[in-house]
Design a protein around this motif. Structure first.
Motif: not given
Length: 259
Positions: A6-8, A33-35, A92-96
């Protein structure tokens, strides 16, 4: 075949106290460490800037090395500028998720209107990025962030673990200025009706010219036990869901009958 890893999540962190403030460092350390954590924050304090953006002046960014494993940038802009720059020019993208803080001082009740910390979080929410603003009820740069780190991490973990998150989710989280052992838990609250009774202290500079220093006393007019002010006074972490839609829907219905 092995399951694909799974991608961080990408976690954007900003604040209004400046990139070197202890609060933002503690927040980054609590969740790093959560992402993948990317920190983009002002190069100087921007408290009380609200939702200000920079127009008519150039913005500058410089990369720093402050925390191991955390990509860090300082900008000459406001907290809202930081979110915009992070999305467009750094990630260059929206963060989670976007985290703002940990602010040095309260952002409960009416403070949410003026707060650069919360305006950064609200800007992320406008851009369909779930966001959380964190504040500790201590204005000192030597404040103890041990409880704030524990609860910030706990809340971020819970939001990241949600199966379906409202893309406009925005939480205003305030932490009492007490040790972890004295905090009773987390309360989801409404914003209290409270404000500062303000005054301008008139003074003279060395040349005899007048200048004014804003002062004020915090007044709570709300006696409810479901407010952020009550929760904090009683050693709960307050969580207030906020939104950028300022429409008064009750008054709208009334006016529709009038006009």
């Amino acid at each position: 075949m092995s399951k694909q890893k799974k991608q961080q999540p990408i976690i954007l962190i900003t604040n209004d106290d400046g990139v070197t403030a202890p609060g933002i460092r503690n927040l980054a350390e609590a969740v790093k460490d959560l992402g993948k954590v990317v920190m983009v924050a002002p190069d100087k304090p921007q408290s009380g800037m609200g939702h200000a953006i920079t127009i008519g002046y150039p913005l500058r960014m410089h990369k720093l090395q402050l925390i191991d494993g955390v990509e860090t940038w300082q900008t000459s802009g406001t907290p809202v500028d930081c979110v915009k720059l992070a999305v467009d020019k750094i990630l260059h993208r929206k963060p989670d998720i976007c985290l703002s803080g940990i602010n040095h001082g309260a952002n409960h009740s009416i403070n949410v209107i003026y707060s650069g910390t919360m305006s950064a979080a609200i800007e992320a929410s406008i851009e369909s990025i779930p966001s959380i603003g964190f504040s500790l009820l201590n204005y000192s740069m030597e404040a103890d962030f041990s409880a704030a780190k524990i609860y910030a991490r706990k809340i971020v973990e819970q939001v990241l673990a949600m199966k379906k998150v409202d893309k406009h989710l925005c939480l205003n989280v305030n932490i009492p200025n007490v040790g972890p052992d004295l905090i009773k838990g987390i309360k989801v609250c409404r914003q209290a009706y409270a404000k500062y009774e303000e005054d301008f202290d008139e003074r003279l500079d060395p040349t005899g010219k007048k200048y004014y220093w804003l002062t004020g006393e915090f007044k709570n007019f709300d006696k409810g036990t479901d407010t952020d002010v009550w929760a904090l006074k009683n050693n709960y972490v307050s969580v207030v869901p906020v939104q950028f839609d300022l429409t008064n829907y009750v008054l709208k219905k009334q006016l529709e009958k009038t006009f």
